[in-house]
Design a protein around this motif. Structure first.
Motif, PDB file in Angstrom:
ATOM      1  N   SER A  90      13.748  10.508  23.253  1.00  0.00           N
ATOM      2  CA  SER A  90      12.793   9.342  22.457  1.00  0.00           C
ATOM      3  C   SER A  90      12.315   8.619  23.929  1.00  0.00           C
ATOM      4  O   SER A  90      12.982   8.770  24.939  1.00  0.00           O
ATOM      5  N   ALA A  91      11.284   8.025  23.703  1.00  0.00           N
ATOM      6  CA  ALA A  91      10.712   7.324  24.785  1.00  0.00           C
ATOM      7  C   ALA A  91       9.749   6.254  24.412  1.00  0.00           C
ATOM      8  O   ALA A  91       9.370   5.905  23.041  1.00  0.00           O
ATOM      9  N   GLU A  92       9.422   5.026  25.310  1.00  0.00           N
ATOM     10  CA  GLU A  92       8.886   4.104  25.301  1.00  0.00           C
ATOM     11  C   GLU A  92       7.468   4.302  26.097  1.00  0.00           C
ATOM     12  O   GLU A  92       7.743   5.080  27.050  1.00  0.00           O
ATOM     13  N   VAL A  93       6.344   3.851  25.800  1.00  0.00           N
ATOM     14  CA  VAL A  93       5.374   4.345  26.398  1.00  0.00           C
ATOM     15  C   VAL A  93       4.686   3.062  26.827  1.00  0.00           C
ATOM     16  O   VAL A  93       4.398   1.908  25.991  1.00  0.00           O
ATOM     17  N   PHE A  94       3.703   3.116  28.217  1.00  0.00           N
ATOM     18  CA  PHE A  94       3.162   1.864  28.691  1.00  0.00           C
ATOM     19  C   PHE A  94       1.588   2.534  29.211  1.00  0.00           C
ATOM     20  O   PHE A  94       1.611   3.751  29.653  1.00  0.00           O
ATOM     21  N   GLN A 121      10.486   8.981  18.896  1.00  0.00           N
ATOM     22  CA  GLN A 121      10.488  10.484  18.891  1.00  0.00           C
ATOM     23  C   GLN A 121       9.115  11.080  19.143  1.00  0.00           C
ATOM     24  O   GLN A 121       9.037  11.854  19.934  1.00  0.00           O
ATOM     25  N   ASP A 122       8.188  10.251  18.496  1.00  0.00           N
ATOM     26  CA  ASP A 122       6.778  10.762  18.855  1.00  0.00           C
ATOM     27  C   ASP A 122       6.141  10.545  19.964  1.00  0.00           C
ATOM     28  O   ASP A 122       5.640  11.461  20.570  1.00  0.00           O
ATOM     29  N   ASN A 123       6.526   9.507  20.526  1.00  0.00           N
ATOM     30  CA  ASN A 123       6.453   9.081  22.012  1.00  0.00           C
ATOM     31  C   ASN A 123       6.849   9.958  22.885  1.00  0.00           C
ATOM     32  O   ASN A 123       6.179  10.613  23.818  1.00  0.00           O
ATOM     33  N   ALA A 124       8.257  10.593  22.705  1.00  0.00           N
ATOM     34  CA  ALA A 124       8.598  11.512  23.453  1.00  0.00           C
ATOM     35  C   ALA A 124       7.720  12.897  23.389  1.00  0.00           C
ATOM     36  O   ALA A 124       7.455  13.575  24.350  1.00  0.00           O
ATOM     37  N   ARG A 125       7.605  13.435  22.139  1.00  0.00           N
ATOM     38  CA  ARG A 125       6.817  14.564  22.072  1.00  0.00           C
ATOM     39  C   ARG A 125       5.239  14.634  22.669  1.00  0.00           C
ATOM     40  O   ARG A 125       5.001  15.254  23.324  1.00  0.00           O
ATOM     41  N   ARG A 126       4.617  13.184  22.562  1.00  0.00           N
ATOM     42  CA  ARG A 126       3.172  13.166  23.345  1.00  0.00           C
ATOM     43  C   ARG A 126       3.608  13.181  24.690  1.00  0.00           C
ATOM     44  O   ARG A 126       2.468  13.574  25.382  1.00  0.00           O
ATOM     45  N   GLY A 127       4.605  12.440  25.109  1.00  0.00           N
ATOM     46  CA  GLY A 127       5.000  12.644  26.747  1.00  0.00           C
ATOM     47  C   GLY A 127       5.280  13.878  27.306  1.00  0.00           C
ATOM     48  O   GLY A 127       5.766  13.925  28.377  1.00  0.00           O
ATOM     49  N   GLY A 128       5.434  14.853  26.304  1.00  0.00           N
ATOM     50  CA  GLY A 128       6.007  16.331  26.899  1.00  0.00           C
ATOM     51  C   GLY A 128       7.454  16.363  27.174  1.00  0.00           C
ATOM     52  O   GLY A 128       7.966  17.130  28.072  1.00  0.00           O
ATOM     53  N   LEU A 129       8.266  15.094  26.733  1.00  0.00           N
ATOM     54  CA  LEU A 129       9.813  15.020  26.883  1.00  0.00           C
ATOM     55  C   LEU A 129      10.536  16.046  26.019  1.00  0.00           C
ATOM     56  O   LEU A 129      11.711  16.494  26.411  1.00  0.00           O
ATOM     57  N   GLY A 130       9.944  16.670  24.987  1.00  0.00           N
ATOM     58  CA  GLY A 130      10.751  17.493  24.101  1.00  0.00           C
ATOM     59  C   GLY A 130      11.222  16.928  22.934  1.00  0.00           C
ATOM     60  O   GLY A 130      11.351  15.788  22.570  1.00  0.00           O
ATOM     61  N   GLU A 171      -2.509   5.221  27.474  1.00  0.00           N
ATOM     62  CA  GLU A 171      -1.183   5.356  28.060  1.00  0.00           C
ATOM     63  C   GLU A 171      -0.948   6.491  28.990  1.00  0.00           C
ATOM     64  O   GLU A 171      -1.595   7.516  29.013  1.00  0.00           O
ATOM     65  N   ASN A 172      -0.148   6.087  30.161  1.00  0.00           N
ATOM     66  CA  ASN A 172       0.044   7.044  31.363  1.00  0.00           C
ATOM     67  C   ASN A 172       1.589   7.077  31.913  1.00  0.00           C
ATOM     68  O   ASN A 172       1.638   7.605  32.879  1.00  0.00           O
ATOM     69  N   ARG A 173       2.323   6.070  31.169  1.00  0.00           N
ATOM     70  CA  ARG A 173       3.801   6.279  31.568  1.00  0.00           C
ATOM     71  C   ARG A 173       4.652   6.259  30.272  1.00  0.00           C
ATOM     72  O   ARG A 173       4.675   5.547  29.453  1.00  0.00           O
ATOM     73  N   PHE A 174       5.281   7.491  30.143  1.00  0.00           N
ATOM     74  CA  PHE A 174       6.137   7.776  29.179  1.00  0.00           C
ATOM     75  C   PHE A 174       7.784   7.539  29.618  1.00  0.00           C
ATOM     76  O   PHE A 174       8.328   8.409  30.513  1.00  0.00           O
ATOM     77  N   VAL A 175       8.615   6.730  29.286  1.00  0.00           N
ATOM     78  CA  VAL A 175       9.891   6.356  29.841  1.00  0.00           C
ATOM     79  C   VAL A 175      10.876   6.776  28.705  1.00  0.00           C
ATOM     80  O   VAL A 175      11.026   6.607  27.657  1.00  0.00           O
ATOM     81  N   ASP A 176      11.689   7.917  29.404  1.00  0.00           N
ATOM     82  CA  ASP A 176      12.808   8.541  28.317  1.00  0.00           C
ATOM     83  C   ASP A 176      13.949   7.379  28.261  1.00  0.00           C
ATOM     84  O   ASP A 176      14.519   7.014  29.305  1.00  0.00           O
ATOM     85  N   VAL A 177      14.168   7.105  27.196  1.00  0.00           N
ATOM     86  CA  VAL A 177      14.888   6.223  26.674  1.00  0.00           C
ATOM     87  C   VAL A 177      16.118   6.707  25.767  1.00  0.00           C
ATOM     88  O   VAL A 177      16.822   6.187  25.038  1.00  0.00           O
ATOM     89  N   THR A 178      16.388   8.234  25.763  1.00  0.00           N
ATOM     90  CA  THR A 178      17.250   8.799  24.957  1.00  0.00           C
ATOM     91  C   THR A 178      18.703   8.131  25.116  1.00  0.00           C
ATOM     92  O   THR A 178      18.870   7.896  26.357  1.00  0.00           O
ATOM     93  N   GLY A 179      19.229   7.671  24.288  1.00  0.00           N
ATOM     94  CA  GLY A 179      20.703   7.120  24.385  1.00  0.00           C
ATOM     95  C   GLY A 179      20.642   5.830  24.502  1.00  0.00           C
ATOM     96  O   GLY A 179      21.672   5.067  24.104  1.00  0.00           O
ATOM     97  N   ALA A 180      19.363   4.908  24.516  1.00  0.00           N
ATOM     98  CA  ALA A 180      19.320   3.677  24.385  1.00  0.00           C
ATOM     99  C   ALA A 180      18.627   3.289  23.084  1.00  0.00           C
ATOM    100  O   ALA A 180      18.382   2.023  22.751  1.00  0.00           O
ATOM    101  N   GLU A 181      18.547   4.067  22.046  1.00  0.00           N
ATOM    102  CA  GLU A 181      17.995   3.947  21.009  1.00  0.00           C
ATOM    103  C   GLU A 181      18.701   2.743  19.986  1.00  0.00           C
ATOM    104  O   GLU A 181      18.065   1.958  19.575  1.00  0.00           O
ATOM    105  N   GLU A 182      20.093   3.019  20.051  1.00  0.00           N
ATOM    106  CA  GLU A 182      20.801   1.897  19.231  1.00  0.00           C
ATOM    107  C   GLU A 182      20.577   0.415  19.844  1.00  0.00           C
ATOM    108  O   GLU A 182      20.842  -0.540  19.009  1.00  0.00           O
TER     109      GLU A 182
END
Length: 250
Positions: free
Chosen positions: A232-236, A219-228, A180-191
């Motif tokens: 929330s994040a999706e990862v690629f 949420q775990d993706n976001a933590r691993r990606g350093g987003l805090g 994994e090398n791309r963490f996309v912040d999708v906070t707000g798009a969870e619903e």
């Protein structure tokens, strides 16, 4: 062009999946962000999905039901172009015939980003690595390079005016964690993501557990990606195919 530059909004995206609902679990929040920003996104689902589900009552007509569910899910994140190759669920192979049809769709859509399942097995979460998932990823990868850009591969397509095309970027979802090398912040798009997944009603025997698990993974993706915390994040796994940093033939 760097991976950071690849994160800008693409004009066109073509997303492949083995089964209806794979894209929705893997990348639908990212796709919702792209379509909201004006990107054109197309889906291509490789199998019928007829081996999925949990109810004997659903077996007759399940393939068509799952196509309907996928179209509904796609519409919820702004996607209206959905095609199906109709391969049998559970038996997908990266065959010449499958690769030819993937090449056809790539040449027709001519995307900036091809979105695909990963061809490598993920031992951190084996569910990512259904045999159809890996076969889908392998077929797409073979199509992306070199077949789609070689006018002498599937010359019948070239002769029919479906011209060869160089794909700039390949984004894998469902990747092994170490790639994994791309963490996309999708906070707000969870619903929106949950709504897309929920369209696949035939596939969810435990809705509350599914939703909780999806939110936890984001949420775990976001933590691993350093987003805090609280993000929330999706990862690629992003791979440059034809960029300023690549050389033809290498």
């Amino acid at each position: 062009m760097s991976i950071d530059e690849a994160a800008t909004i693409p004009a066109r995206v073509l997303a492949f999946a083995a089964h209806p609902d794979d894209i929705d679990f893997g990348a639908s929040a990212t796709i919702a962000g792209w379509t909201a920003a004006g990107a054109s996104v197309s889906y291509c689902i490789l199998t019928d999905g007829d081996a999925g589900g949990f109810s004997d009552e659903d077996r007759p007509g399940l393939a068509e039901l799952r196509r309907t569910e996928q179209r509904t899910a796609a519409a919820r994140v702004g996607v209206t172009d959905v095609t199906f190759l109709g391969e049998p669920d559970g038996y997908l192979q990266p065959s010449d015939a499958v690769i030819r049809e993937i090449v056809r769709r790539m040449r027709e859509v001519r995307p900036d980003i091809v979105l695909s399942m990963h061809p490598e097995r993920s031992w951190d979460m084996i569910q990512k690595s259904h045999p159809d998932h890996m076969a889908s990823g392998e077929a797409v990868t073979r199509a992306v390079y070199p077949a789609v850009e070689n006018p002498y591969a599937y010359p019948e397509l070239e002769a029919a005016g479906i011209a060869s095309f160089k794909v700039p970027w390949l984004w894998f979802y469902g990747s092994p964690a170490h790639l994994e090398n791309r963490f996309v912040d999708v906070t707000g798009a969870e619903e929106l993501k949950i709504a897309a997944i929920m369209a696949h009603e035939s596939q969810h025997p435990d809705v509350e557990r599914m939703q909780a698990r999806v939110r936890a993974i984001l949420q775990d993706n976001a933590r691993r990606g350093g987003l805090g915390e609280g993000r929330s994040a999706e990862v690629f796994h992003v791979v440059g195919i034809n960029t300023d940093e690549t050389i033809a033939g290498f």
